[in-house]
Design an enzyme around this catalytic site. Sequence first.
Site, PDB file in Angstrom:
ATOM      1  N   SER A 188      39.988  33.248  37.490  1.00  0.00           N
ATOM      2  CA  SER A 188      40.425  34.451  36.776  1.00  0.00           C
ATOM      3  C   SER A 188      41.013  35.539  37.665  1.00  0.00           C
ATOM      4  O   SER A 188      41.520  36.537  37.141  1.00  0.00           O
ATOM      5  CB  SER A 188      39.260  35.026  35.974  1.00  0.00           C
ATOM      6  OG  SER A 188      39.013  34.234  34.832  1.00  0.00           O
ATOM      7  N   LYS A 190      44.458  36.800  36.834  1.00  0.00           N
ATOM      8  CA  LYS A 190      44.734  37.876  35.878  1.00  0.00           C
ATOM      9  C   LYS A 190      45.359  39.090  36.559  1.00  0.00           C
ATOM     10  O   LYS A 190      46.073  39.874  35.916  1.00  0.00           O
ATOM     11  CB  LYS A 190      43.455  38.268  35.147  1.00  0.00           C
ATOM     12  CG  LYS A 190      42.918  37.196  34.204  1.00  0.00           C
ATOM     13  CD  LYS A 190      41.614  37.634  33.557  1.00  0.00           C
ATOM     14  CE  LYS A 190      41.171  36.689  32.449  1.00  0.00           C
ATOM     15  NZ  LYS A 190      40.734  35.369  32.945  1.00  0.00           N
ATOM     16  N   SER A 223      37.241  39.993  31.793  1.00  0.00           N
ATOM     17  CA  SER A 223      37.916  38.738  32.094  1.00  0.00           C
ATOM     18  C   SER A 223      38.309  37.989  30.828  1.00  0.00           C
ATOM     19  O   SER A 223      38.045  36.790  30.685  1.00  0.00           O
ATOM     20  CB  SER A 223      37.037  37.855  32.993  1.00  0.00           C
ATOM     21  OG  SER A 223      37.829  36.911  33.682  1.00  0.00           O
TER      22      SER A 223
END
Length: 533
Positions: A181, A184, A363
């Site tokens: 993640s 991102k 997230s």
Amino acid sequence: MHESDEPVTGPDPSTPPTSPTPSADSAADSEPPATAGSGRRAAVRPAKASGFSGVAAGVLSAIRKHPKTWMAAAAAVVFLLLGTGSVALGATIGSPAAAAGRTSTATPTPTRTSTPTPTPTVDPERPVPANQAAATRIRTCSVAGLAGDRRLGNLEAQVVNAKTGQALFDRNGTKAGPTASVLKTLTSAAALATLGPDYRVSTTVVAGSTPGQVVIVGGGDVTLSRLPDGQASFYTGAPKIQDLANQVKQAMGGQQITSIVVDASLFGAPFWQPSWDEREERVVEGSTPYMTALMVDGDRDDPTAVESPRSTDPVGRAVQYFQQYLGTNVGVSQGVATAGARQLGVVQSQPVTTLIDQAMRVSDNTIMEELARLVAIKNGAGNTFDALNAGVLAGLKGYGIDTAGIHIADGSGLSGDNAVPPSYLTQLFIKVLNRQNGLGVVYDSLPVAGKSGTLGPGYNRFTGANSAARGAVLAKTGWIDNGYTLSGIINAADGTPLTFAVFALGPVSDNAKQAIDTLVTGFYKCGDNLSNG
């Protein structure tokens, strides 16, 4: 090398001994002893035509008999005469005690008008390079032991002094690896650059091609909520499909709705990334839906939960609630809105900055997949997963950081096919720290160790001895089957701002998170004294 460590040099044992050489004083002021040979030569051939005295003639005679000895002596005299200037200079800058302790034993030298005194030569100064290399600071705070923790698997990491740009620590830092993640962060940066911080995603309804027909057009807003007015969904400030239906009824002015056409063509198939584990992510964990251009509440079963199972038909679920609020159960078909058709209603998402803030803190995969797809479309790359690589990289181009080696498989980081080197992240986070190009929103949305987001209470991060770094680490977390990651900013104990990225890759388990926290706490404690050793 220290002076005490330098080797002491002495006579070379391989050099054969030579005959004693007269001292500088005796060679200059005394004459060689007379020999029988020299006396006879002087008597037979008095020095008159040559101008030599008898003593000089004797010297010549001695030289002829013993040439090697006298050549060595002469060389020594020349050497000593040439060194006179250096000896004199040495006496000038030598210690007063040494100078006072010397007693001269030399006999005054008679003046010889026929032999001028040699002028001492001075060695030219040793040339110095015009650009001398600056001294390199030796850093002594090592985290080598922490970096060797087996729980970190195949470590890829880099730490940079954010003020100077100097890499202080590097372990495979230029090798691209799966980010989980942490990706991102890149998606957010690309969205800010491509869509702009104030861009809002619209869901619209337009008039159809026949009387009473309405067309609902999905614009990609995953936050559109099915909850009625007065009830808050998981996404803060989300638009309501109830509001959209009410606008349509008002625009129709009492005209009966005869059919509903659904235009979800903005996002192309496939709607599930092939490398994702569908059962795990969609059903068990409930983190990710099918990525369609029309859905409500991220297609969650529970519209208020961070994670909740998702359906197999996000579009159908959205249309179901649209019909409910319209108060009709007329037929529904798939289609495409006519260009220039009369608008009957529109609702908009929160701006990109708010979407990024919400997604980064918890997230959220769904918002990030939406933003990545919209970036690819806006940059002309396409509307499928395959278009994301070209689209997102085009969005990152304006930041001026080399994207070589990067591959974007999705927008959330869920795919193990994503590849980004830690060195890219350390450079990007310098811009985040400095709030360049509107990236301040990313800085503000980063989870803070021990305090907020996925590094906050309830996530078991930076506990025990690692609590020393609480409040000082602002970073994006990541986890997939083959890796745990953390990347962001450290306000080090010595006041130095650091940017870092740590990837623990390979057959790692959940305890890799604690190993990462320990390593990052080491970075925090070392600050600018962090050693790469």
